[in-house]
Design a protein around this motif. Structure first.
Motif, PDB file in Angstrom:
ATOM      1  N   ILE A 266      62.918  49.633  30.564  1.00  0.00           N
ATOM      2  CA  ILE A 266      62.776  48.632  29.522  1.00  0.00           C
ATOM      3  C   ILE A 266      62.648  48.824  27.824  1.00  0.00           C
ATOM      4  N   PHE A 267      60.984  49.929  28.236  1.00  0.00           N
ATOM      5  CA  PHE A 267      60.715  50.567  27.169  1.00  0.00           C
ATOM      6  C   PHE A 267      61.827  51.191  26.540  1.00  0.00           C
ATOM      7  N   ILE A 268      61.852  52.542  27.423  1.00  0.00           N
ATOM      8  CA  ILE A 268      62.700  53.343  27.368  1.00  0.00           C
ATOM      9  C   ILE A 268      64.174  53.374  26.849  1.00  0.00           C
ATOM     10  N   ILE A 269      65.373  52.279  27.710  1.00  0.00           N
ATOM     11  CA  ILE A 269      65.994  51.964  27.641  1.00  0.00           C
ATOM     12  C   ILE A 269      66.439  51.115  26.174  1.00  0.00           C
ATOM     13  N   ALA A 270      65.089  50.163  25.535  1.00  0.00           N
ATOM     14  CA  ALA A 270      65.145  49.530  23.975  1.00  0.00           C
ATOM     15  C   ALA A 270      65.420  51.368  22.578  1.00  0.00           C
ATOM     16  N   ASN A 271      64.274  51.566  23.922  1.00  0.00           N
ATOM     17  CA  ASN A 271      65.105  52.854  22.292  1.00  0.00           C
ATOM     18  C   ASN A 271      65.923  53.829  22.260  1.00  0.00           C
ATOM     19  N   ALA A 272      66.916  54.249  23.464  1.00  0.00           N
ATOM     20  CA  ALA A 272      68.010  54.943  23.665  1.00  0.00           C
ATOM     21  C   ALA A 272      68.707  53.827  22.562  1.00  0.00           C
ATOM     22  N   VAL A 273      68.696  52.495  23.442  1.00  0.00           N
ATOM     23  CA  VAL A 273      69.579  51.667  22.798  1.00  0.00           C
ATOM     24  C   VAL A 273      69.611  52.014  21.116  1.00  0.00           C
ATOM     25  N   ARG A 274      68.178  51.534  20.675  1.00  0.00           N
ATOM     26  CA  ARG A 274      67.489  51.305  19.017  1.00  0.00           C
ATOM     27  C   ARG A 274      68.347  53.009  18.510  1.00  0.00           C
ATOM     28  N   LEU A 275      68.284  53.977  19.167  1.00  0.00           N
ATOM     29  CA  LEU A 275      69.152  55.050  18.044  1.00  0.00           C
ATOM     30  C   LEU A 275      70.354  55.363  18.046  1.00  0.00           C
ATOM     31  N   THR A 276      71.166  54.456  18.833  1.00  0.00           N
ATOM     32  CA  THR A 276      72.683  54.509  17.999  1.00  0.00           C
ATOM     33  C   THR A 276      72.870  53.769  17.758  1.00  0.00           C
ATOM     34  N   VAL A 277      71.772  52.454  17.347  1.00  0.00           N
ATOM     35  CA  VAL A 277      71.681  50.879  16.668  1.00  0.00           C
ATOM     36  C   VAL A 277      71.352  51.687  15.252  1.00  0.00           C
ATOM     37  N   ILE A 278      70.697  52.300  15.274  1.00  0.00           N
ATOM     38  CA  ILE A 278      69.939  53.335  13.626  1.00  0.00           C
ATOM     39  C   ILE A 278      70.975  54.002  13.075  1.00  0.00           C
ATOM     40  N   SER A 279      71.667  54.796  13.752  1.00  0.00           N
ATOM     41  CA  SER A 279      72.789  55.659  13.562  1.00  0.00           C
ATOM     42  C   SER A 279      73.904  54.827  13.223  1.00  0.00           C
ATOM     43  N   ARG A 280      74.174  54.123  12.912  1.00  0.00           N
ATOM     44  CA  ARG A 280      75.173  52.978  12.861  1.00  0.00           C
ATOM     45  C   ARG A 280      75.323  52.255  11.504  1.00  0.00           C
ATOM     46  N   GLN A 281      73.552  52.076  10.996  1.00  0.00           N
ATOM     47  CA  GLN A 281      72.798  51.554  10.233  1.00  0.00           C
ATOM     48  C   GLN A 281      73.837  51.041   9.103  1.00  0.00           C
ATOM     49  N   LYS A 282      74.602  51.905   8.541  1.00  0.00           N
ATOM     50  CA  LYS A 282      75.155  52.241   6.976  1.00  0.00           C
ATOM     51  C   LYS A 282      76.366  51.235   7.702  1.00  0.00           C
ATOM     52  N   THR A 283      77.046  51.305   8.208  1.00  0.00           N
ATOM     53  CA  THR A 283      78.940  50.633   9.168  1.00  0.00           C
ATOM     54  C   THR A 283      77.319  49.356   9.274  1.00  0.00           C
ATOM     55  N   ILE A 284      76.886  49.249   9.685  1.00  0.00           N
ATOM     56  CA  ILE A 284      76.017  47.798   9.773  1.00  0.00           C
ATOM     57  C   ILE A 284      75.637  46.843   7.991  1.00  0.00           C
ATOM     58  N   GLU A 285      75.290  47.560   6.962  1.00  0.00           N
ATOM     59  CA  GLU A 285      75.548  47.756   6.145  1.00  0.00           C
ATOM     60  C   GLU A 285      76.346  46.997   5.289  1.00  0.00           C
ATOM     61  N   ILE A 286      77.414  48.278   5.325  1.00  0.00           N
ATOM     62  CA  ILE A 286      78.605  47.626   5.023  1.00  0.00           C
ATOM     63  C   ILE A 286      79.273  46.521   5.214  1.00  0.00           C
ATOM     64  N   LEU A 287      79.132  46.126   6.934  1.00  0.00           N
ATOM     65  CA  LEU A 287      80.193  45.147   7.030  1.00  0.00           C
ATOM     66  C   LEU A 287      80.126  43.309   6.459  1.00  0.00           C
ATOM     67  N   LYS A 288      78.610  44.025   6.139  1.00  0.00           N
ATOM     68  CA  LYS A 288      77.357  43.001   6.153  1.00  0.00           C
ATOM     69  C   LYS A 288      77.860  42.839   3.991  1.00  0.00           C
ATOM     70  N   LEU A 289      77.815  43.931   3.673  1.00  0.00           N
ATOM     71  CA  LEU A 289      79.443  43.750   2.060  1.00  0.00           C
ATOM     72  C   LEU A 289      80.014  42.826   1.737  1.00  0.00           C
ATOM     73  N   VAL A 290      81.170  43.441   2.871  1.00  0.00           N
ATOM     74  CA  VAL A 290      82.075  42.848   2.689  1.00  0.00           C
ATOM     75  C   VAL A 290      82.735  41.387   3.723  1.00  0.00           C
ATOM     76  N   GLY A 291      81.688  41.066   3.684  1.00  0.00           N
ATOM     77  CA  GLY A 291      81.091  39.478   4.437  1.00  0.00           C
ATOM     78  C   GLY A 291      81.940  38.972   5.826  1.00  0.00           C
ATOM     79  N   ALA A 292      81.096  40.653   6.732  1.00  0.00           N
ATOM     80  CA  ALA A 292      81.166  39.846   8.055  1.00  0.00           C
ATOM     81  C   ALA A 292      80.434  38.853   8.655  1.00  0.00           C
ATOM     82  N   THR A 293      80.874  37.902   9.133  1.00  0.00           N
ATOM     83  CA  THR A 293      79.658  36.890   9.495  1.00  0.00           C
ATOM     84  C   THR A 293      78.784  37.390  11.479  1.00  0.00           C
TER      85      THR A 293
END
Lengths: 274, 289
Positions: free
Chosen positions: B187-214
């Motif tokens: 679980i620890f290893i998988i959570a970190n592997a997934v976190r890696l991909t999420v971190i790489s898309r932090q900017k996407t998340i930020e932008i989606l929030k800015l343009v009003g994505a729920t």
């Protein structure tokens, strides 16, 4: 422009800021700020860096909430906001930043479309809206390009188009020309005026006071978190003349900065031996 | 509605396609840690099968007094059958027992002929219900049967049972400890592997929030992507496990691979872990300051 900004147009104002106070630990970022922006108004928000401009903008798009006081944007009231209301506020408020914040792995057209796709709009209406915006910013021929192949000015225009995609009542721009050369800055400013002529209110923050002096627009001057001055400037000459004057100012400034930098590097750098 | 689903699937596939490198790295990491988990699960599965096969053969043999008449035997039969612990009962008469024994002796069956009387008693073979095939329950049951009228002796393989239950107890303890470690680290290893991909898309998340994505719109593509990665990693780890099984079969031929049902449950679990991992990694980026 016949109407005055200070006629308390509560029913017609797109943004109302009332006794706004924002404190961070050990720092007063904003201190009793009051103003309203009417529908279709163009306002420059000026002040040195650290004067609270960005904080104020964040309060308006409600990335943060005031310590006390109130921000009203259309029907959204900061003291009554729920977390799930935020996305709907963001669709009424277009936001543009100094660093464009474009998605590098998507084309120009996709970057603009994203704001509309997340609303679940129909593909054909997205396509139509994006095409019309691409024409408006003069980048229809670059719709399939990736942002990083564009110049800074072009990227900022794409960011502005994205901010407009859902027909917001107001466009917030935080130092939109901060990273741009004078020519591109001029393009972006022209575009913002054009958008404003179309009826969208614009609130543009900049630290460059001289840049915005002569456009005949309202200027809110922020200093140490307080409104230092809120006035309407007079028009001097026509738009092109004013932009020319700015360009010359900029060019002189650039030359001076360049000279200083060169002096500094030549005195610090070791003499080359090769 | 279908338009939203289309958007979400499209976004998920897009990120997988765009970030091929990162996606494959995290899938490889996931499948290796899942392999570790799968090896453990397969070992446990085989162990449980072995234990249950051994338990299947556990019976209580109730030998009857030769003096017991037909009435007593019938009475005993009824009594034994109505015990709640008993699932089945078989009567083996003296004659049947002797015939059986003869069969076992084979060539030496002549020895039996020398006997004037049949020394083997009538008996009942009692099959306890599975939940009572523990050492303590068997002992208790045997003791109760001994008290019954007409019973001469009760046998249930006491020594074997003692040894077996202590071995099983030891194996279970080791299994639980190892299992805990393996599951936590997976679980620890998988959570970190997934976190890696999420971190790489932090900017996407930020932008989606800015343009009003729920939030659902921001989260859903990531969850689909996580589920997809989990599924691919599950298949990969099963293939690897199959290879491991085939190789180790030369040393331990009794090893069985997962049944189809268990493989499916395993894959579903992995898909769930992937989706859940994405969700957990995302949660902190969605909170307002």
């Amino acid at each position: 422009m016949t109407e005055e900004h200070n006629e308390t147009p509560q029913d017609r104002s797109v943004i109302g800021v009332y006794h706004l106070v924002k404190t961070y630990p050990g720092q007063n970022a904003l201190d009793d700020v009051n103003f309203a922006i009417a529908n279709g108004e163009f306002v420059f928000l000026v002040g040195p860096s650290g004067s609270g401009k960005s904080t104020l903008l964040r309060m308006i798009y409600m990335d943060e909430y005031p310590t006390s006081g109130q921000v009203v944007v259309g029907n959204f009231v900061s003291t009554r906001m729920k977390r799930r209301d935020i996305p709907y506020l963001r669709r009424r408020v277009g936001i543009v930043f100094q660093d464009y914040k474009l998605l590098e792995d998507r084309t120009v057209a996709e970057n603009i479309a994203i704001g509309m796709r997340i609303t679940g709009a129909a593909p054909f209406s997205i396509k139509r809206r994006v095409a019309s915006l691409l024409n408006e910013i003069g980048l229809y021929h670059k719709r399939e390009a990736k942002p990083q192949t564009l110049s800074g000015g072009e990227q900022q225009r794409v960011a502005i188009a994205r901010a407009l995609v859902n027909h917001p009542a107001i466009l917030l721009a935080d130092e939109p020309t901060g990273n741009l050369d004078p020519d591109s800055a001029e393009d972006v400013l022209r575009l913002l005026f054009k958008i404003n002529n179309g009826g969208t209110a614009v609130l543009m923050a900049t630290h460059d006071h001289s840049f915005v002096q002569n456009f005949g627009q309202r200027i809110i001057h922020l200093r140490d978190g307080k409104v230092y001055e809120d006035k309407k400037t007079g028009l001097v000459g026509n738009l092109s003349d004013r932009l020319d004057a700015i360009r010359m100012d900029r060019e002189r400034q650039r030359r001076v900065e360049h000279a200083i930098k060169r002096q500094r590097t030549s005195s610090l750098a070791p003499t080359k031996t090769e | 509605m279908w338009r939203r689903i289309l958007y979400i699937v499209d976004e998920a596939l897009r990120t997988v396609r765009r970030h091929k490198g990162l996606t494959s790295i995290s899938v490889v990491i996931m499948s290796l840690s899942l392999l570790m988990l799968a090896v453990f699960l397969l070992a446990t599965d085989n162990l449980l099968k072995l234990v249950s096969e051994t338990q299947d053969e556990m019976k209580i043999y109730v030998y009857l007094d030769d003096a017991a008449g037909q009435d007593t035997i019938e009475q005993l039969y009824k009594t034994l059958l109505t015990q709640e612990e008993v699932s089945g009962l078989q009567f083996v008469s003296k004659e049947e027992a002797l015939a059986d024994f003869k069969g076992q002796l084979g060539e030496d069956a002549d020895l039996i002929a020398a006997l004037r009387t049949n020394p083997l008693p009538n008996s009942f073979w009692v099959e306890p219900k599975p939940e009572f095939k523990t050492r303590d329950a068997m002992v208790a049951l045997a003791e109760r049967f001994e008290q019954l009228r007409g019973v001469e002796e009760v046998r249930y393989g006491k020594e074997f049972l003692d040894k077996f239950s202590s071995i099983v107890k030891g194996i279970y303890t080791i299994d639980i400890v190892v299992g805990f470690i393996v599951i936590m680290s997976a679980i620890f290893i998988i959570a970190n592997a997934v976190r890696l991909t999420v971190i790489s898309r932090q900017k996407t998340i930020e932008i989606l929030k800015l343009v009003g994505a729920t939030n659902p719109f921001i989260v859903a593509p990531f969850i689909i992507e996580g589920a997809f990665q989990g599924g691919v990693a599950a298949v990969l780890s099963l293939i690897l496990l199959r290879i491991v099984t085939e190789v180790s079969r030369s040393a331990i031929p009794e090893i069985n691979f997962f049944s189809v049902e268990k493989s499916l449950v395993y894959m579903l679990t992995c898909i769930l872990i992937g989706a859940l991992g994405s969700f957990m990694a995302l949660r902190r980026y969605l909170r307002m300051r």
